[in-house]
Write an enzyme that holds these catalytic residues in place. Structure first.
Site, PDB file in Angstrom:
ATOM      1  N   TYR A 142       9.387  -4.340   7.116  1.00  0.00           N
ATOM      2  CA  TYR A 142       9.666  -3.052   6.469  1.00  0.00           C
ATOM      3  C   TYR A 142       8.356  -2.313   6.282  1.00  0.00           C
ATOM      4  O   TYR A 142       7.390  -2.872   5.753  1.00  0.00           O
ATOM      5  CB  TYR A 142      10.342  -3.295   5.115  1.00  0.00           C
ATOM      6  N   ASP A 237       0.101  -3.854   8.193  1.00  0.00           N
ATOM      7  CA  ASP A 237       0.678  -3.241   6.996  1.00  0.00           C
ATOM      8  C   ASP A 237       0.431  -4.227   5.852  1.00  0.00           C
ATOM      9  O   ASP A 237       1.120  -5.253   5.745  1.00  0.00           O
ATOM     10  CB  ASP A 237       2.169  -3.000   7.209  1.00  0.00           C
ATOM     11  N   LYS A 265       1.191   0.644  -3.215  1.00  0.00           N
ATOM     12  CA  LYS A 265       1.087   0.454  -4.673  1.00  0.00           C
ATOM     13  C   LYS A 265      -0.002  -0.514  -5.127  1.00  0.00           C
ATOM     14  O   LYS A 265      -0.586  -0.361  -6.197  1.00  0.00           O
ATOM     15  CB  LYS A 265       2.438  -0.030  -5.173  1.00  0.00           C
TER      16      LYS A 265
END
Ligand code: HOZ
Length: 425
Positions: A142, A237, A265
């Site tokens: 994701y 990622d 985040k």
């Protein structure tokens, strides 16, 4: 009716599904999400005054535990100076210098507001730099919710059994090619077919949105070699692994150098933030230096920078935190593994460092297909048992369990005891 039930009812009238991010809605486990009022260390407290031992940690950023005083104080200090200027600040420079200092191969970094934005921008940079269009991603990974990457995505997309998202046009995804995680031959097949057309491979170096799936031996090295051979960029990622597995993230942990890295985040210690960066040569395509446009008023926001600098400073000055974090992860996850074996539970445990999770399938989970063999109804029962005993886990089979530096040995022993009593019954 509990306060959480009452709030969820009200929320469902005015917010789609009653939540601002789908996994939180508890759809795959049933029941009512707990509405949180506060959190401290390894614990969170809900609207009904119940306190839970938390293994979500805001989905990763709470490496130091919730509401760490060193981070909170810097945020409050920054608030006194103003919330947003839309003009450069020294904090942005310090933050960029720290990231370049801590992350292998990082020479330039651009701040954005979320992991989704970081990935979207890194992909655009890779295309701009290579002059190629195609992107390879892995099923079950994701990378946020931008259009071109919502193909066989993990996290909430996987949970709903929805392979792709409605509203994404064919045109947006025609240059996105899906490969099989941990299967280099599936990537070779793509390069055989499109030797000069792949701009980048994007990968979660430890997949953590189809549950936790570690890279098989040689997988990341193989991707590095293929990218180098075919002139494509390797994008890690690190929205979940960055500054968690090690100060230099998965690149340092596995000793593999990516060309671009994306963050979310985690680098804001809980504030909304993201970043992408890599070699100067590549990052020089970004506007205003180069022709790849990317911008944002809230990018490099002073409050987010203050939180990020505070957290990264603590991590940098206390490398022992990583030893503790990884030791706690090891203690928890090897403990769970032993319990599953001892109780003959038809489950599998995967973990890397402070990230891990139980899959409700006895078969090894190495990719999207094997992760999907999990019995999600069984996971739901386990989840609710833990919640009833005040342990807050990600409300989906396909989310990770995050250990923080605030979890104590007693917290872990308590968790293991509960897991043992669940699987022993
Ligand atoms: N996408 C996150 C899980 N991998 C969930 C985000 C949230 O609900 O906050």
């Amino acid at each position: 009716m509990s306060r959480s039930e009452e709030l969820f009812k009200r929320a469902s009238e005015v917010i789609p599904g009653g939540v601002n991010s789908p996994v939180r809605a508890f759809r795959s486990v049933g029941g009512t999400p707990r509405f949180i009022t506060s959190a401290q260390g390894a614990h969170i407290t809900d609207e009904d005054g119940e306190t839970y031992l938390d293994f979500i940690g805001s989905w990763g950023p709470m490496i130091l535990g919730h509401n760490h005083a060193g981070v909170r104080e810097k945020v409050m200090e920054a608030c006194m100076d103003g919330l947003s200027f839309g003009a450069p600040t020294e904090r942005e420079v310090i933050m960029a210098e720290m990231i370049c200092d801590m992350v292998p191969g990082m020479e330039m970094v651009r701040m954005v507001n979320s992991g989704t934005e970081a990935v979207m921008s890194a992909i655009r940079a890779a295309r701009g730099f290579t002059g190629r269009n195609k992107i390879v991603k892995f099923a079950g990974c994701y990378h946020g919710h931008s259009d071109s990457i919502l193909i066989k995505a993990g996290s909430g997309v996987m949970e709903g059994g929805v392979p792709d998202s409605s509203g994404v046009t064919k045109g947006c995804t025609e240059d996105t090619l899906s490969a099989v995680y941990n299967d280099l031959s599936s990537v070779e097949a793509i390069f055989d077919q499109y030797p000069d057309q792949v701009a980048a491979i994007i990968v979660e170096p430890v997949a953590a949105n189809m549950g936790v799936v570690p890279p098989a031996e040689g997988f990341l090295e193989g991707l590095r070699k293929l990218c180098t051979r075919y002139g494509a960029l390797l994008i890690f990622d690190e929205v979940i692994t960055g500054f968690r597995l090690a100060a230099g993230g998965a690149q340092e942990y596995f000793g593999i150098q990516a060309d671009l890295v994306t963050y979310g985040k985690i680098i804001g210690g809980g504030m909304p933030v993201g970043a992408y960066g890599g070699r100067k040569e590549i990052m020089s395509v970004i506007s205003p230096l180069g022709p790849v446009y990317q911008a944002g008023t809230l990018s490099g926001n002073p409050i987010a920078m203050a939180a990020g600098i505070a957290m990264l400073t603590i991590l940098k000055e206390n490398p022992d935190i990583y030893r503790k974090l990884n030791e706690m992860g090891e203690y928890l996850f090897t403990g769970i593994k032993a319990i599953l074996k001892e109780t003959n539970a038809p489950c599998t445990l995967n973990y890397v460092g402070s990230l891990g999770n139980i899959f409700c399938t006895p078969e090894p989970v190495v990719n999207y297909e094997t992760a999907q063999k999990s019995d999600t109804a069984e996971f739901g029962k386990y989840f609710h048992f833990m919640l009833d005993h005040h342990v807050h886990l990600g409300p989906s089979q396909f989310e990770a369990m995050f250990v923080s530096a605030a979890h104590t040995k007693e917290d872990i022993d308590h968790t293991l005891e509960l897991i043992r009593s669940y699987f022993a019954k």
